[in-house]
Design a protein around this motif. Structure first.
Motif, PDB file in Angstrom:
ATOM      1  N   TRP A 187      78.768  69.620   5.536  1.00  0.00           N
ATOM      2  CA  TRP A 187      79.614  70.148   7.432  1.00  0.00           C
ATOM      3  C   TRP A 187      78.423  69.706   7.676  1.00  0.00           C
ATOM      4  CZ3 TRP A 187      78.172  75.110   9.092  1.00  0.00           C
ATOM      5  CH2 TRP A 187      77.475  76.025   7.826  1.00  0.00           C
ATOM      6  N   GLU A 244      74.441  69.568   3.723  1.00  0.00           N
ATOM      7  CA  GLU A 244      75.236  68.924   2.682  1.00  0.00           C
ATOM      8  C   GLU A 244      74.989  70.361   1.456  1.00  0.00           C
ATOM      9  OE1 GLU A 244      75.095  65.177   0.524  1.00  0.00           O
ATOM     10  OE2 GLU A 244      74.977  64.266   2.986  1.00  0.00           O
ATOM     11  N   THR A 259      84.466  69.653   7.772  1.00  0.00           N
ATOM     12  CA  THR A 259      83.790  69.721   6.039  1.00  0.00           C
ATOM     13  C   THR A 259      84.625  69.180   5.191  1.00  0.00           C
ATOM     14  OG1 THR A 259      83.464  72.210   6.652  1.00  0.00           O
ATOM     15  CG2 THR A 259      83.565  71.086   5.042  1.00  0.00           C
ATOM     16  N   ARG A 260      83.581  67.908   4.536  1.00  0.00           N
ATOM     17  CA  ARG A 260      83.558  67.241   3.773  1.00  0.00           C
ATOM     18  C   ARG A 260      83.572  67.393   2.240  1.00  0.00           C
ATOM     19  NH1 ARG A 260      86.110  61.977   4.208  1.00  0.00           N
ATOM     20  NH2 ARG A 260      85.507  60.401   2.661  1.00  0.00           N
ATOM     21  N   GLU A 304      83.905  66.289  -1.377  1.00  0.00           N
ATOM     22  CA  GLU A 304      84.186  64.826  -2.387  1.00  0.00           C
ATOM     23  C   GLU A 304      83.912  65.638  -3.810  1.00  0.00           C
ATOM     24  OE1 GLU A 304      80.786  62.726  -2.705  1.00  0.00           O
ATOM     25  OE2 GLU A 304      81.387  62.038   0.459  1.00  0.00           O
ATOM     26  N   GLU A 364      88.210  62.712  -1.964  1.00  0.00           N
ATOM     27  CA  GLU A 364      87.546  62.882  -1.161  1.00  0.00           C
ATOM     28  C   GLU A 364      88.579  63.342   0.406  1.00  0.00           C
ATOM     29  OE1 GLU A 364      85.940  59.345   0.682  1.00  0.00           O
ATOM     30  OE2 GLU A 364      84.550  58.757  -0.746  1.00  0.00           O
ATOM     31  N   GLN A 365      88.617  64.375   1.115  1.00  0.00           N
ATOM     32  CA  GLN A 365      89.242  65.081   1.451  1.00  0.00           C
ATOM     33  C   GLN A 365      88.217  65.359   2.999  1.00  0.00           C
ATOM     34  OE1 GLN A 365      92.270  65.657   1.489  1.00  0.00           O
ATOM     35  NE2 GLN A 365      92.861  66.222   2.648  1.00  0.00           N
ATOM     36  N   THR A 366      88.302  65.511   4.290  1.00  0.00           N
ATOM     37  CA  THR A 366      88.405  65.641   5.478  1.00  0.00           C
ATOM     38  C   THR A 366      88.852  67.169   6.173  1.00  0.00           C
ATOM     39  OG1 THR A 366      87.011  63.890   5.955  1.00  0.00           O
ATOM     40  CG2 THR A 366      87.169  65.835   8.036  1.00  0.00           C
ATOM     41  N   THR A 368      89.823  70.234   8.170  1.00  0.00           N
ATOM     42  CA  THR A 368      89.201  70.473  10.173  1.00  0.00           C
ATOM     43  C   THR A 368      89.660  71.968  10.408  1.00  0.00           C
ATOM     44  OG1 THR A 368      89.940  68.302  10.739  1.00  0.00           O
ATOM     45  CG2 THR A 368      89.857  70.335  12.105  1.00  0.00           C
TER      46      THR A 368
END
Length: 197
Positions: free
Chosen positions: A100, A104, A151-152, A154, A164-166, A168
């Motif tokens: 984020w 990391e 925030t990403r 994995e 993989e997801q972002t 929000t």
């Protein structure tokens, strides 16, 4: 009227009247129940004015969710993710990596207890029993992401495609803080030429 403890009892047989000390368990229960009721009433009264924006207050004005409700009470993780694998437990080597705007986070690996962090050590905290070895069968892996902003995430594990997801954060109109979110993530079995690995 004098309290029961201050009254002098006539010399009845012992099994007829049994005096109790002022804080006997029989008296503590009503006092505890009254205190809990009073605290609930105070919390409800405070919640009524917690959100003054459009749709705030009223029956839906307290707690997270509900029409117009603003986050309140104890701080919660921005995201709570639940990872599942269709038709079975999550892979024993499931790995979760989070990045984020601030940093990391240390990577979490389900079969490596040295990567299991607490909230004092990282903003990625997964629900595992630190007193036991890594689980062989875990139906769902639940992790809290104590991040702020986009925030990403994995996630990887043997036999499944990398996910993989972002994520929000969202705000409700009239509320100052972001709303905590619960996110369900499903792993997809990996395939090689149409044959599952």
């Amino acid at each position: 009227m004098l309290p029961l403890d201050l009254l002098e009892f006539p010399p009845y047989p012992v099994d007829f009247v049994v005096a109790r000390p002022p804080f006997a368990p029989g008296r503590a229960v009503p006092l505890t129940a009254f205190a809990a009721l009073a605290l609930t009433a105070l919390a409800t009264a405070a919640a009524m004015g917690a959100c003054q924006g459009s749709g705030g207050g009223g029956a839906g004005g307290s707690g997270t969710g509900g029409a117009g409700g603003c986050p309140m009470g104890p701080r919660e993780a921005m995201f709570t993710i639940t990872v599942r694998a269709p038709g079975g437990p999550v892979p024993r080597d499931t790995t979760v990596h989070v990045a984020w705007s601030a940093a990391e986070e240390p990577t979490f690996v389900l079969d490596d207890p040295t990567t299991w962090k607490t909230l004092d050590e990282a903003n990625l905290v997964c629900a595992v029993d630190r007193a036991k070895p890594p689980p062989d069968t875990l139906e769902a892996l639940v992790c809290e992401l104590w991040t702020a902003g986009v925030t990403r995430v994995e996630i990887s594990g043997r036999g499944y495609e990398d996910l993989e997801q972002t994520l929000t954060p969202v705000k409700r109109e009239g509320c100052e803080d972001f709303l905590p979110q619960k996110v369900e993530l499903a792993l997809v079995p990996a395939t090689d030429g149409g044959v599952e690995e």
